[in-house]
Write an enzyme that holds these catalytic residues in place. Structure first.
Site, mmCIF file in Angstrom:
data_model
loop_
_atom_site.group_PDB
_atom_site.id
_atom_site.type_symbol
_atom_site.label_atom_id
_atom_site.label_comp_id
_atom_site.label_asym_id
_atom_site.label_seq_id
_atom_site.Cartn_x
_atom_site.Cartn_y
_atom_site.Cartn_z
ATOM 1 N N CYS A 2 39.808 15.566 39.917
ATOM 2 C CA CYS A 2 39.832 14.810 38.662
ATOM 3 C C CYS A 2 41.231 14.245 38.504
ATOM 4 O O CYS A 2 42.168 14.696 39.146
ATOM 5 C CB CYS A 2 39.552 15.737 37.487
ATOM 6 S SG CYS A 2 38.032 16.658 37.679
ATOM 7 N N ARG A 27 40.539 9.590 42.343
ATOM 8 C CA ARG A 27 40.476 11.054 42.329
ATOM 9 C C ARG A 27 39.146 11.593 41.792
ATOM 10 O O ARG A 27 38.867 12.792 41.887
ATOM 11 C CB ARG A 27 41.601 11.620 41.462
ATOM 12 C CG ARG A 27 42.988 11.289 41.941
ATOM 13 C CD ARG A 27 44.019 11.896 41.036
ATOM 14 N NE ARG A 27 43.915 13.337 41.034
ATOM 15 C CZ ARG A 27 44.466 14.144 41.935
ATOM 16 N NH1 ARG A 27 45.182 13.640 42.908
ATOM 17 N NH2 ARG A 27 44.311 15.444 41.856
ATOM 18 N N TRP A 74 35.407 14.410 38.314
ATOM 19 C CA TRP A 74 34.550 14.563 39.490
ATOM 20 C C TRP A 74 33.855 15.894 39.267
ATOM 21 O O TRP A 74 34.455 16.951 39.370
ATOM 22 C CB TRP A 74 35.408 14.584 40.754
ATOM 23 C CG TRP A 74 34.617 14.629 42.024
ATOM 24 C CD1 TRP A 74 34.056 13.576 42.690
ATOM 25 C CD2 TRP A 74 34.315 15.790 42.810
ATOM 26 N NE1 TRP A 74 33.420 14.006 43.811
ATOM 27 C CE2 TRP A 74 33.556 15.357 43.924
ATOM 28 C CE3 TRP A 74 34.594 17.144 42.685
ATOM 29 C CZ2 TRP A 74 33.085 16.226 44.900
ATOM 30 C CZ3 TRP A 74 34.122 18.014 43.663
ATOM 31 C CH2 TRP A 74 33.378 17.553 44.754
ATOM 32 N N ASN A 100 41.934 19.888 35.749
ATOM 33 C CA ASN A 100 41.526 19.587 37.120
ATOM 34 C C ASN A 100 41.544 20.904 37.885
ATOM 35 O O ASN A 100 42.546 21.616 37.846
ATOM 36 C CB ASN A 100 42.531 18.585 37.719
ATOM 37 C CG ASN A 100 42.320 18.373 39.205
ATOM 38 O OD1 ASN A 100 41.191 18.435 39.691
ATOM 39 N ND2 ASN A 100 43.402 18.119 39.923
ATOM 40 N N GLY A 101 40.453 21.241 38.570
ATOM 41 C CA GLY A 101 40.395 22.499 39.320
ATOM 42 C C GLY A 101 39.129 23.258 38.972
ATOM 43 O O GLY A 101 38.190 22.688 38.420
ATOM 44 N N GLU A 464 34.617 10.041 63.845
ATOM 45 C CA GLU A 464 35.236 9.351 62.714
ATOM 46 C C GLU A 464 34.438 8.092 62.339
ATOM 47 O O GLU A 464 34.216 7.800 61.162
ATOM 48 C CB GLU A 464 36.693 8.999 63.067
ATOM 49 C CG GLU A 464 37.431 8.121 62.069
ATOM 50 C CD GLU A 464 37.529 8.710 60.661
ATOM 51 O OE1 GLU A 464 37.226 9.891 60.468
ATOM 52 O OE2 GLU A 464 37.898 7.943 59.746
ATOM 53 N N LYS A 468 32.668 7.201 58.729
ATOM 54 C CA LYS A 468 32.880 5.965 57.950
ATOM 55 C C LYS A 468 31.544 5.332 57.554
ATOM 56 O O LYS A 468 31.360 4.900 56.425
ATOM 57 C CB LYS A 468 33.696 4.925 58.741
ATOM 58 C CG LYS A 468 35.149 5.198 58.943
ATOM 59 C CD LYS A 468 35.994 5.242 57.703
ATOM 60 C CE LYS A 468 36.037 6.600 57.105
ATOM 61 N NZ LYS A 468 37.136 7.462 57.269
ATOM 62 N N GLU A 471 29.816 7.522 54.761
ATOM 63 C CA GLU A 471 30.359 7.531 53.400
ATOM 64 C C GLU A 471 30.418 6.143 52.782
ATOM 65 O O GLU A 471 30.272 6.008 51.569
ATOM 66 C CB GLU A 471 31.705 8.259 53.327
ATOM 67 C CG GLU A 471 32.788 7.636 54.137
ATOM 68 C CD GLU A 471 34.073 8.454 54.159
ATOM 69 O OE1 GLU A 471 34.310 9.251 53.258
ATOM 70 O OE2 GLU A 471 34.844 8.261 55.111
ATOM 71 N N HIS A 487 21.348 16.783 76.540
ATOM 72 C CA HIS A 487 21.118 18.178 76.147
ATOM 73 C C HIS A 487 20.425 18.280 74.791
ATOM 74 O O HIS A 487 20.460 19.334 74.168
ATOM 75 C CB HIS A 487 22.443 18.939 76.125
ATOM 76 C CG HIS A 487 23.133 18.973 77.451
ATOM 77 N ND1 HIS A 487 22.581 19.586 78.553
ATOM 78 C CD2 HIS A 487 24.304 18.432 77.871
ATOM 79 C CE1 HIS A 487 23.385 19.433 79.591
ATOM 80 N NE2 HIS A 487 24.434 18.731 79.212
ATOM 81 N N LYS A 582 38.933 10.990 46.459
ATOM 82 C CA LYS A 582 39.958 10.817 47.493
ATOM 83 C C LYS A 582 40.712 12.107 47.780
ATOM 84 O O LYS A 582 40.985 12.436 48.915
ATOM 85 C CB LYS A 582 40.940 9.746 47.012
ATOM 86 C CG LYS A 582 42.061 9.439 47.981
ATOM 87 C CD LYS A 582 41.636 8.383 48.946
ATOM 88 C CE LYS A 582 42.663 8.087 50.014
ATOM 89 N NZ LYS A 582 41.992 7.656 51.254
HETATM 90 C C1 F6R Z 1 37.024 10.408 54.898
HETATM 91 C C2 F6R Z 1 38.025 11.011 54.062
HETATM 92 C C3 F6R Z 1 38.034 12.495 53.932
HETATM 93 C C4 F6R Z 1 39.473 13.013 54.052
HETATM 94 C C5 F6R Z 1 39.517 14.516 53.797
HETATM 95 C C6 F6R Z 1 40.920 15.063 53.984
HETATM 96 O O1 F6R Z 1 37.139 9.018 54.902
HETATM 97 O O2 F6R Z 1 38.837 10.349 53.491
HETATM 98 O O3 F6R Z 1 37.221 13.090 54.884
HETATM 99 O O4 F6R Z 1 39.955 12.706 55.319
HETATM 100 O O5 F6R Z 1 39.067 14.790 52.512
HETATM 101 O O6 F6R Z 1 41.832 14.433 53.166
HETATM 102 P P1 F6R Z 1 43.380 14.541 53.435
HETATM 103 O O7 F6R Z 1 43.670 13.837 54.717
HETATM 104 O O8 F6R Z 1 44.029 13.909 52.255
HETATM 105 O O9 F6R Z 1 43.703 16.009 53.555
#
Ligand code: F6R
Length: 587
Positions: A2, A27, A74, A100-101, A464, A468, A471, A487, A582
């Protein structure tokens, strides 16, 4: 997860808070609320939606008063609803709180408070904070009421409260909380972005810090009530960087920014690099951790450490770390990779490693983050703010930093040619015309599944790329090590199944071609990403010619762009994927 912002000063608080919340919306973005203090009355407006939507409908910015707090949520405990949106108030509306938490023991606290006659208006864990403060204010002053409240709540928190006296109070444990010291008032926020428009002078609170502030004074205490001091840090980032500029979304802007951010990341400060190499060389057991995208960087580091530095590393996903940490000791090194430096799972891994007396080296974007402060040494990836929730430019910058570190172990024969000017030209070539990727997205927008194949150091990129697509476009995608398809995954292939293959010309090339044949003969549609075309490909995404070991850094970019276009074509907002945030500061 949050975002929290508090302000007390000369300006009308609500308009300052609304703009700050817009900047921190990455956030968490399911509901929004603001409380202000106006002539001894606490006013609250809150609603479900993004800041702009709730502001439009409730006119948040018009709320009167020069003291206020704001929050974007969030959801963790309690659904997404107006009553669960913050701020939360006590029974008499004398104190109002944003949090937040997660308060782990909230149910027990809530049950006790209800027995004492408190009336709750939400299903959140956060509301207990307001009622606990209310209880303690009957016996103590504000400072002591906050201390007693902190002693009662278990879990993780950053919370901020405002009182009818006009004072603002906050406390933190394992969630970020930062004070901004301005000429026209003081701020308290989850992120420096909340106040950077007004001041670059910040105080980063530590765990177990309590603050009480007004527009002129800032007083810090520990949980025993002793006055403490924390240094004032000058925060460097320029506000211009968080503008979308000519782009429709932060995500595509940040994808394009890789033209500069990758070359920048290669230029690690010499002494920092030497220290990093020393730490790695003097460690017996090396563990690398990260979450999500940063975990994929860690996986690639494993391949590169083995191949070029002949160093064995163990890669552990941060959320799994606590279950496999038994082998750490004082000769161990934990390399923690994190864009934000605030990810709870990563910080938890670091805490565990420190308990085992291991050294901590981190690779981070935000050099004022909790992770940096917990590390023996950190290397900055220098990407500037990344606002799009999906990591893009921070991923390739992490890779550039990892390559630079590993290059230093290849003293006799340097196989990794990483000249910055070469990279700029290559990135320009990839990013100049993306219309072909848009066309592929148009053809793919309605598919149900996408598989991405890669072998060796292309495998983490396959993972990766799949993340992408998932998400951003909400399409099921899976990264698979190419040799593994026979396999099991081959059972999923039927005529028309979409398979993206990472297949530049290097030592993996012919093995991957074998896997493509196996897919193709079962009817798969193949999208080849390579420097060299092949008849097997139904679509071909050409990569510029580059040192063969560097392909992982550039081959992710077309998949990032494809994911972006898939999101647009599916009417998803690429900057704010549903259900995500994020900075994942809860476990
Ligand atoms: C995917 C993404 C998340 C972050 C993960 C770790 O696009 O952004 O999977 O990579 O939450 O975040 P950080 O790197 O900030 O620890």
């Amino acid at each position: 997860m949050c975002s929290i912002i508090g302000y007390t000063g000369k300006f009308t608080a609500a308009s300052v808070l609304v703009e700050s919340l817009k900047k921190m919306e990455y956030r968490g973005y399911d509901s929004v609320g603001i409380a202000t203090l106006d002539s001894n009355n606490i006013l609250i407006r809150k609603g479900v939606g993004k800041v702009r939507e709730v502001d439009d409908s409730l006119q948040l910015y018009k709320m009167p008063g020069q003291v206020g707090i704001g929050h974007t949520r969030w959801a963790t405990h309690g659904g997404i609803s107006k009553s669960n949106a913050h701020p939360h108030t006590d029974c008499d509306n004398n104190v109002v709180v944003v949090h937040n938490g997660i308060i782990d023991n909230y149910q027990q606290l809530k049950d006790n408070l209800i027995k004492q006659g408190h009336i709750f208006q939400s299903q959140t864990d956060s509301e207990v904070i307001a009622h606990l403060i209310e209880t303690y204010l009957k016996k103590f002053d504000i400072k002591q009421a906050i201390i007693e409240t902190c002693k009662q709540i278990h879990g993780t928190y950053a919370f901020v409260a405002i009182f009818k006296s006009g004072l603002v109070a906050g406390a933190r444990l394992d969630e970020p909380l930062i004070i901004g010291i301005g000429n026209n008032g003081n701020f308290i926020s989850s992120d420096v972005l909340g106040f950077l428009e007004y001041t670059d002078k910040a105080i980063f609170l530590d765990n177990y810090d309590i603050v009480i502030l007004d527009d002129k004074n800032i007083n810090l205490f520990d949980f025993n009530g002793n006055a403490i001091s924390r240094p004032i840090t000058q925060v460097a980032w320029e506000l211009g960087d968080i503008d979308k500029g000519k782009y429709a979304h932060y995500t595509i802007k940040e994808i394009h920014e890789q033209k500069n951010s990758i070359p920048m990341a290669f230029q690690i400060n010499r002494s920092s690099l030497e220290k990093t190499v020393d730490i790695i060389s003097s460690s017996k057991n090396i563990f690398i951790t990260g979450s999500g995208t940063s975990y994929h960087s860690a996986l690639l580091a494993k391949y590169l450490f083995y191949k070029f530095a002949k160093i064995r590393t163990e890669i552990i996903m941060s959320s799994e770390f606590e279950y496999v940490s038994g082998a750490l000791d004082e000769n161990s090194l934990l390399i923690a990779i994190s864009q934000s430096g605030e990810t709870a799972d990563v910080l938890n891994s670091v805490k565990i490693a420190k308990q085992h007396k291991a050294k901590i080296l981190s690779i981070v974007n935000i050099s004022t983050s909790s992770l940096c402060r917990l590390s023996d040494h950190y290397v900055s990836i220098n990407s500037g703010p990344e606002i799009g929730v999906a990591a893009t430019k921070s991923f390739t910058a992490q890779l550039a930093v990892i390559y630079s570190i590993i290059d230093n172990f290849c003293t006799n024969n340097r196989p990794l040619d990483m000249s910055t000017s070469m990279f700029s030209n290559i990135l320009n070539e990839i990013l100049t015309d993306t219309s072909y990727l848009e066309k592929i997205a148009e053809d793919l927008k309605s598919v149900r599944d996408i598989y991405i194949l890669g072998t060796s150091y292309h495998y983490p990129i396959a993972l990766e790329g799949a993340l992408k697509i998932k998400e951003l476009a909400y399409i099921h995608a899976e990264g698979i090590a190419a040799g593994e398809i026979k396999h099991g995954p081959l059972a999923l292939i039927e005529p028309g199944t979409i398979v993206i293959v990472l297949n530049p010309e290097d030592e993996t090339y012919y093995n991957v071609l074998n896997s493509i044949h196996q897919m193709k003969s079962r009817g798969a549609k193949i999208i080849g990403i390579s420097n060299k075309n092949n008849d097997l490909y139904d679509y071909f995404i050409r990569l510029p010619l580059v040192n063969k070991y560097l392909y992982p850094i550039i081959e992710i970019i077309p998949i990032q762009i494809l994911s972006y276009y898939l999101a647009i074509k599916n009417n998803a907002n690429p900057d704010y994927p549903r259900n995500l945030a994020k900075s994942v500061t809860v476990k």
